[in-house]
Design a protein around this motif. Structure first.
Motif, mmCIF file in Angstrom:
data_model
loop_
_atom_site.group_PDB
_atom_site.id
_atom_site.type_symbol
_atom_site.label_atom_id
_atom_site.label_comp_id
_atom_site.label_asym_id
_atom_site.label_seq_id
_atom_site.Cartn_x
_atom_site.Cartn_y
_atom_site.Cartn_z
ATOM 1 N N ALA A 78 0.829 -1.204 0.000
ATOM 2 C CA ALA A 78 0.000 0.000 0.000
ATOM 3 C C ALA A 78 0.868 1.261 0.000
ATOM 4 O O ALA A 78 0.544 2.257 -0.668
ATOM 5 C CB ALA A 78 -0.924 -0.012 1.212
ATOM 6 N N ALA A 79 1.975 1.226 0.746
ATOM 7 C CA ALA A 79 2.851 2.386 0.833
ATOM 8 C C ALA A 79 3.466 2.730 -0.522
ATOM 9 O O ALA A 79 3.711 3.908 -0.824
ATOM 10 C CB ALA A 79 3.951 2.135 1.859
ATOM 11 N N LEU A 80 3.696 1.719 -1.347
ATOM 12 C CA LEU A 80 4.309 1.946 -2.658
ATOM 13 C C LEU A 80 3.289 2.323 -3.723
ATOM 14 O O LEU A 80 3.618 3.038 -4.667
ATOM 15 C CB LEU A 80 5.061 0.688 -3.112
ATOM 16 C CG LEU A 80 6.283 0.280 -2.295
ATOM 17 C CD1 LEU A 80 6.896 -0.991 -2.866
ATOM 18 C CD2 LEU A 80 7.317 1.400 -2.275
ATOM 19 N N THR A 81 2.078 1.839 -3.582
ATOM 20 C CA THR A 81 1.072 2.023 -4.632
ATOM 21 C C THR A 81 0.083 3.146 -4.339
ATOM 22 O O THR A 81 -0.605 3.618 -5.256
ATOM 23 C CB THR A 81 0.265 0.735 -4.842
ATOM 24 O OG1 THR A 81 -0.407 0.400 -3.606
ATOM 25 C CG2 THR A 81 1.174 -0.418 -5.253
ATOM 26 N N GLY A 82 -0.023 3.545 -3.078
ATOM 27 C CA GLY A 82 -1.021 4.528 -2.704
ATOM 28 C C GLY A 82 -2.425 3.965 -2.572
ATOM 29 O O GLY A 82 -3.377 4.707 -2.318
ATOM 30 N N LEU A 83 -2.569 2.663 -2.708
ATOM 31 C CA LEU A 83 -3.873 2.020 -2.572
ATOM 32 C C LEU A 83 -4.211 1.808 -1.102
ATOM 33 O O LEU A 83 -3.328 1.593 -0.272
ATOM 34 C CB LEU A 83 -3.883 0.664 -3.281
ATOM 35 C CG LEU A 83 -3.701 0.678 -4.800
ATOM 36 C CD1 LEU A 83 -3.481 -0.748 -5.315
ATOM 37 C CD2 LEU A 83 -4.906 1.318 -5.486
ATOM 38 N N GLU A 84 -5.486 1.843 -0.781
ATOM 39 C CA GLU A 84 -5.925 1.493 0.558
ATOM 40 C C GLU A 84 -6.062 -0.027 0.664
ATOM 41 O O GLU A 84 -6.375 -0.699 -0.305
ATOM 42 C CB GLU A 84 -7.268 2.155 0.865
ATOM 43 C CG GLU A 84 -7.200 3.668 0.985
ATOM 44 C CD GLU A 84 -8.515 4.257 1.450
ATOM 45 O OE1 GLU A 84 -9.437 3.475 1.798
ATOM 46 O OE2 GLU A 84 -8.619 5.490 1.470
ATOM 47 N N VAL A 85 -5.842 -0.533 1.869
ATOM 48 C CA VAL A 85 -5.999 -1.966 2.123
ATOM 49 C C VAL A 85 -7.370 -2.202 2.759
ATOM 50 O O VAL A 85 -7.687 -1.584 3.787
ATOM 51 C CB VAL A 85 -4.894 -2.506 3.051
ATOM 52 C CG1 VAL A 85 -5.105 -3.987 3.331
ATOM 53 C CG2 VAL A 85 -3.519 -2.247 2.445
ATOM 54 N N THR A 86 -8.142 -3.092 2.169
ATOM 55 C CA THR A 86 -9.408 -3.502 2.771
ATOM 56 C C THR A 86 -9.153 -4.746 3.607
ATOM 57 O O THR A 86 -8.675 -5.760 3.087
ATOM 58 C CB THR A 86 -10.464 -3.819 1.687
ATOM 59 O OG1 THR A 86 -10.658 -2.650 0.885
ATOM 60 C CG2 THR A 86 -11.778 -4.238 2.322
ATOM 61 N N LEU A 87 -9.437 -4.674 4.912
ATOM 62 C CA LEU A 87 -9.207 -5.800 5.815
ATOM 63 C C LEU A 87 -10.455 -6.669 5.896
ATOM 64 O O LEU A 87 -11.568 -6.158 6.036
ATOM 65 C CB LEU A 87 -8.828 -5.298 7.212
ATOM 66 C CG LEU A 87 -7.543 -4.464 7.299
ATOM 67 C CD1 LEU A 87 -7.307 -4.019 8.729
ATOM 68 C CD2 LEU A 87 -6.339 -5.242 6.767
ATOM 69 N N GLU A 88 -10.250 -7.966 5.801
ATOM 70 C CA GLU A 88 -11.356 -8.928 5.811
ATOM 71 C C GLU A 88 -11.059 -10.056 6.800
ATOM 72 O O GLU A 88 -10.105 -10.813 6.635
ATOM 73 C CB GLU A 88 -11.561 -9.537 4.410
ATOM 74 C CG GLU A 88 -11.991 -8.555 3.335
ATOM 75 C CD GLU A 88 -13.496 -8.307 3.356
ATOM 76 O OE1 GLU A 88 -14.178 -8.838 4.271
ATOM 77 O OE2 GLU A 88 -13.986 -7.622 2.438
ATOM 78 N N GLU A 89 -11.894 -10.178 7.826
ATOM 79 C CA GLU A 89 -11.719 -11.235 8.823
ATOM 80 C C GLU A 89 -11.805 -12.622 8.194
ATOM 81 O O GLU A 89 -11.140 -13.562 8.639
ATOM 82 C CB GLU A 89 -12.794 -11.084 9.904
ATOM 83 C CG GLU A 89 -12.695 -12.082 11.038
ATOM 84 C CD GLU A 89 -13.745 -11.849 12.105
ATOM 85 O OE1 GLU A 89 -13.959 -12.767 12.920
ATOM 86 O OE2 GLU A 89 -14.347 -10.753 12.131
ATOM 87 N N ASP A 90 -12.602 -12.768 7.141
ATOM 88 C CA ASP A 90 -12.791 -14.083 6.530
ATOM 89 C C ASP A 90 -11.575 -14.571 5.748
ATOM 90 O O ASP A 90 -11.580 -15.704 5.247
ATOM 91 C CB ASP A 90 -14.019 -14.072 5.622
ATOM 92 C CG ASP A 90 -15.319 -14.132 6.410
ATOM 93 O OD1 ASP A 90 -15.286 -14.592 7.572
ATOM 94 O OD2 ASP A 90 -16.365 -13.729 5.871
ATOM 95 N N LEU A 91 -10.537 -13.751 5.644
ATOM 96 C CA LEU A 91 -9.292 -14.185 5.009
ATOM 97 C C LEU A 91 -8.259 -14.674 6.035
ATOM 98 O O LEU A 91 -7.120 -14.965 5.683
ATOM 99 C CB LEU A 91 -8.685 -13.048 4.183
ATOM 100 C CG LEU A 91 -9.486 -12.626 2.950
ATOM 101 C CD1 LEU A 91 -8.824 -11.436 2.272
ATOM 102 C CD2 LEU A 91 -9.629 -13.787 1.964
ATOM 103 N N ARG A 92 -8.677 -14.797 7.290
ATOM 104 C CA ARG A 92 -7.769 -15.316 8.322
ATOM 105 C C ARG A 92 -7.370 -16.769 8.034
ATOM 106 O O ARG A 92 -8.041 -17.476 7.285
ATOM 107 C CB ARG A 92 -8.430 -15.251 9.696
ATOM 108 C CG ARG A 92 -8.598 -13.856 10.245
ATOM 109 C CD ARG A 92 -9.221 -13.893 11.634
ATOM 110 N NE ARG A 92 -9.342 -12.552 12.215
ATOM 111 C CZ ARG A 92 -9.746 -12.301 13.443
ATOM 112 N NH1 ARG A 92 -10.081 -13.325 14.247
ATOM 113 N NH2 ARG A 92 -9.824 -11.065 13.882
ATOM 114 N N GLU A 93 -6.294 -17.185 8.700
ATOM 115 C CA GLU A 93 -5.850 -18.575 8.592
ATOM 116 C C GLU A 93 -6.875 -19.511 9.239
ATOM 117 O O GLU A 93 -7.743 -19.073 10.016
ATOM 118 C CB GLU A 93 -4.475 -18.726 9.265
ATOM 119 C CG GLU A 93 -3.844 -20.107 9.163
ATOM 120 C CD GLU A 93 -3.641 -20.580 7.733
ATOM 121 O OE1 GLU A 93 -4.650 -20.898 7.070
ATOM 122 O OE2 GLU A 93 -2.480 -20.663 7.294
ATOM 123 N N THR A 94 -6.766 -20.770 8.924
ATOM 124 C CA THR A 94 -7.620 -21.806 9.503
ATOM 125 C C THR A 94 -7.557 -21.790 11.028
ATOM 126 O O THR A 94 -6.465 -21.805 11.616
ATOM 127 C CB THR A 94 -7.151 -23.192 9.024
ATOM 128 O OG1 THR A 94 -7.041 -23.183 7.604
ATOM 129 C CG2 THR A 94 -8.106 -24.283 9.477
#
Length: 220
Positions: A78-94
């Protein structure tokens, strides 16, 4: 592993599934699951180096697990691209119940039969936690939802965890769950690339980004 596309064909959308950088528990071969373990200094360095490569691909969106090892990795891109990061709980590890915090040797000593069944590809609630199919049930729809928002030939970067990435790839490729193990693990801060084809998603690269290294962590 790479696949070549047809000359002159429309590239389609692309999904890059990027595993987080190294943690202390990776080094100790300690099963992390949903435990929120931070990156090591080495892990931060891995994320920065990988981010420079991924930024050159011109990503359109970044989505990440909300666990700090993934979110911290995503922040470097994100720091290099200027894009915002969308955080998603459902992408957590098993979630792996009582296995979490144990080393692989401790798991094999205490839960050897369950561990062996998992390695054979049988549906196992490791430590009383989630089935791999349940992980795919929660993670794959998140990835698809964000991919659908991409422009034509756009690129989505998904920052997640070894087990979650593998199950998501298996689901998006339409592979039977028993075959997901054949995809192999991802090294810290390496990634796999899915491309949009005429018959759905296909695997273009797997465990890309560095010279071959041992896979450490939940997914080896």
């Amino acid at each position: 592993m790479s696949a070549t596309g047809e000359v002159g064909a429309r590239r389609g959308r692309r999904i890059i599934l990027w595993r987080h950088g190294q943690t202390l528990w990776n080094v100790e071969r300690r099963f992390q699951g949903t435990t929120d373990v931070p990156l090591t200094e080495t892990g931060v360095g891995q994320a920065r180096r990988a981010a420079r490569l991924l930024a050159s691909l011109g990503p359109d969106a970044i989505v990440s697990s909300d666990l700090q090892r993934a979110a911290g990795t995503a922040a470097e891109l994100a720091a290099l691209t200027g894009l915002e990061v969308t955080l998603e709980e459902d992408l957590r590890e098993t979630y792996a119940g009582v296995w979490q915090g144990l080393t692989h040797d401790e798991i094999m000593a205490r839960y050897g039969e369950q561990y062996a069944a998992w390695k054979r590809g049988e549906p196992v609630r490791r430590g009383g936690g989630e089935l791999e199919t349940e992980v795919a049930d929660r993670a794959a729809p998140v990835v698809l939802r964000h991919a659908e928002k991409l422009p034509d030939e756009g690129t989505l970067v998904v920052v997640s965890h070894g087990g979650t990435i593998r199950t998501t790839i298996g689901r998006l490729l339409g592979l039977p769950p028993r075959a997901w193990e054949s995809l192999g693990g991802l090294t810290n801060c390496c990634w796999s690339v899915l491309g949009e084809g005429g018959r759905g998603w296909r695997l273009l690269e797997h465990n890309a980004g560095t010279l071959p290294e041992a896979v450490l962590g939940d997914d080896d």
